[in-house]
Design a protein around this motif. Structure first.
Motif, PDB file in Angstrom:
ATOM      1  N   ALA A  31       0.877  -1.250   0.040  1.00 14.64           N
ATOM      2  CA  ALA A  31       0.057  -0.082   0.129  1.00 14.64           C
ATOM      3  C   ALA A  31       0.826   1.228  -0.014  1.00 14.64           C
ATOM      4  CB  ALA A  31      -0.936  -0.005   1.281  1.00 14.64           C
ATOM      5  N   ARG A  32       0.497   2.174  -0.892  1.00 17.05           N
ATOM      6  CA  ARG A  32       1.039   3.451  -0.927  1.00 17.05           C
ATOM      7  C   ARG A  32       0.174   4.431  -0.711  1.00 17.05           C
ATOM      8  NH1 ARG A  32       4.297   0.651  -0.233  1.00 17.05           N
ATOM      9  NH2 ARG A  32       6.334  -0.088  -1.354  1.00 17.05           N
ATOM     10  N   ALA A  33       0.617   5.827  -0.514  1.00 17.86           N
ATOM     11  CA  ALA A  33      -0.259   6.938  -0.113  1.00 17.86           C
ATOM     12  C   ALA A  33      -1.433   6.989  -0.967  1.00 17.86           C
ATOM     13  CB  ALA A  33       0.483   8.278   0.090  1.00 17.86           C
ATOM     14  N   ASN A  34      -1.181   6.936  -2.366  1.00 15.52           N
ATOM     15  CA  ASN A  34      -2.333   6.969  -3.353  1.00 15.52           C
ATOM     16  C   ASN A  34      -3.364   5.994  -3.002  1.00 15.52           C
ATOM     17  OD1 ASN A  34      -1.152   9.314  -4.386  1.00 15.52           O
ATOM     18  ND2 ASN A  34       0.068   8.246  -5.877  1.00 15.52           N
ATOM     19  N   ASP A  35      -2.827   4.779  -2.789  1.00 12.82           N
ATOM     20  CA  ASP A  35      -3.865   3.984  -2.754  1.00 12.82           C
ATOM     21  C   ASP A  35      -5.016   4.462  -1.695  1.00 12.82           C
ATOM     22  OD1 ASP A  35      -2.598   2.416  -4.398  1.00 12.82           O
ATOM     23  OD2 ASP A  35      -0.903   1.619  -2.693  1.00 12.82           O
ATOM     24  N   ILE A  36      -4.749   4.973  -0.628  1.00 20.56           N
ATOM     25  CA  ILE A  36      -5.590   5.021   0.523  1.00 20.56           C
ATOM     26  C   ILE A  36      -6.021   6.564   1.009  1.00 20.56           C
ATOM     27  CG2 ILE A  36      -5.029   2.886   1.520  1.00 20.56           C
ATOM     28  CD1 ILE A  36      -3.755   5.981   3.386  1.00 20.56           C
TER      29      ILE A  36
END
Ligand code: NAI
Ligand SMILES: O=C(O)C(=O)[C@H](O)COP(=O)(O)O
Length: 369
Positions: A31-36
């Motif tokens: 998971a990366r920042a854009n995913d959540i």
């Protein structure tokens, strides 16, 4: 509508959270920042580092929950600074870990022909897991030593043995502390080369806490010098573990000690309950209605049922040798994370009801229903 982002490895997350909002699943390890970035509620497990790098782009996040006991992957200082509510799932899979340790002890006793009653087990970290383990071992008439300096500071009657002494006296040491990197009682490399040298030559080591509690490089060197019985469920730098160490383990598993069906599901349920509290809405989903019916629900026992029989019944429910065999077969190919994601069903002792005229009281101390 609330946007709820949850680790894809959280069981029952749709069953619990679908009524609270729109549930989106994500890969916890990558998971990366854009995913959540759009999450109002973020639900993770231990493989997601929750920190500023992950959350800076998300200005609407209200709640972070980890469906685990350990919190070393959560930057709680940052969450507090952002005024983001947080909850872990304390004790959710404590029994699952205890049953992992019991299965490992029975396996070692069989392999080395020990009488466990003649062995002293040192428990390092006596919280939810450590105290349950101590109760279970006492029920099995296995002597224990308890090491928990934090409890010793706050509880005058806590029977504490300091770590140095425990290392010298124990025949088996089982670690159940959090992984902490600061403070007087920090646990990073608690068992290091110096302490390893002080153990009895055949003192068995069991680690189902966090990999970093033991210096894995020092452990490998010590094992190469003088091999001792060794059970590792947790490893430094997961999933990139120190592969040569595997050959020196009696039992090697992929951080699955807490992965009973009940243990993982309770984690989801506890976060659901916390979210309902925060949102001030009544709970409409209940774990007891969502757990799958076990394959074996009841077992009739006679008045002759005794301690030797409990091991056979426990092995019917869970035999850690299964997980060790899976680990050794797949670790080079499918790898550490696949082993965790595809973990076969395991029910806790509580899923089995032992029925008899007079069931011995120690059965409940072990976790049986
Ligand atoms: N392998 C697995 O699948 C699982 C691993 N865990 C790990 O096990 C740890 C313990 O779990 P719980 O017992 O539920 O946590 P807990 O927080 O209830 O108990 C931990 C105990 O360790 C003690 N402690 C802290 N520093 C210590 C030190 N330097 N020496 C001795 N004791 C110390 C604390 O005072 C506390 O009583 C978790 O933090 C987690 O990292 C937990 C669940 C599953
Ligand atoms: O609860 C904990 O702490 C654990 O170590 C869990 O067993 C971690 O399980 P995952 O979140 O890594 O699936």
């Amino acid at each position: 509508m609330m946007k709820i982002f949850a680790d894809e490895n959280m069981p029952l997350v749709q069953a619990f959270f679908a009524k609270l909002g729109e549930v989106t699943l994500f890969n916890g390890r990558t998971a990366r920042a854009n995913d959540i970035a759009e999450a109002d509620i973020l639900l993770v497990r231990s493989v997601t580092q929750v920190n500023e790098a992950l959350l800076a782009a998300n200005k609407k996040l209200q709640f972070v929950g980890t469906a685990t006991i350990g919190m070393d992957h959560i930057d709680r200082t940052y969450l507090a600074a952002r005024n983001i509510a947080f909850s872990s799932a304390p004790g959710c899979n404590a029994q699952s870990v205890v049953e992992y340790v019991l299965s490992s002890l029975w396996c070692l006793a069989e392999r080395y022909q020990w009488q466990l009653r003649d062995k002293t087990v040192g428990i390092v970290g006596v919280g939810n897991i450590g105290r349950r383990l101590a109760n279970a071992l006492t029920a099995l008439h296995i002597p224990v030593l308890l090491c928990d300096p934090i409890r010793a500071k706050h509880e005058a009657d806590f029977a504490h043995t300091d770590f140095e002494q425990l290392c010298q006296q124990a025949d088996i040491i089982s670690f159940h502390t959090p992984l902490t990197k600061t403070g007087l009682e920090q646990t990073t490399h608690l068992l290091n080369a110096t302490q390893l040298a002080k153990l009895k030559p055949d003192c068995a080591i069991i680690n189902a806490s966090r990999g970093g509690v033991i210096d894995n490089a020092a452990l490998l060197a010590a094992q190469q010098q003088c091999r001792r019985p060794l059970v590792l469920d947790v490893w430094e730098h997961e999933p990139e573990i120190l592969r040569p160490l595997i050959a020196y383990c009696d039992i090697a598993t992929a951080h699955i000690a807490g992965h009973s069906i009940e243990g993982k599901a309770r984690g989801t349920a506890m976060l659901y309950q916390r979210c309902c509290e925060l949102l001030q809405i009544p709970e409409s989903a209940h774990l007891s209605e969502l757990l799958p019916v076990p394959a074996v629900e009841k077992l009739q026992i006679s008045a002759n049922f005794g301690l030797p029989d409990v091991q056979n019944v426990a092995r019917m429910l869970y035999d850690v040798r299964r997980d060790d065999a899976l680990f050794r077969y797949h670790i080079e190919g499918k790898g550490f994370d696949w082993l965790r994601k595809s973990y076969p069903a395991r029910r806790e002792f509580s899923a089995l009801q032992l029925v008899g005229q007079a069931t011995p009281p120690w059965l409940s101390q072990l976790g049986f229903n």
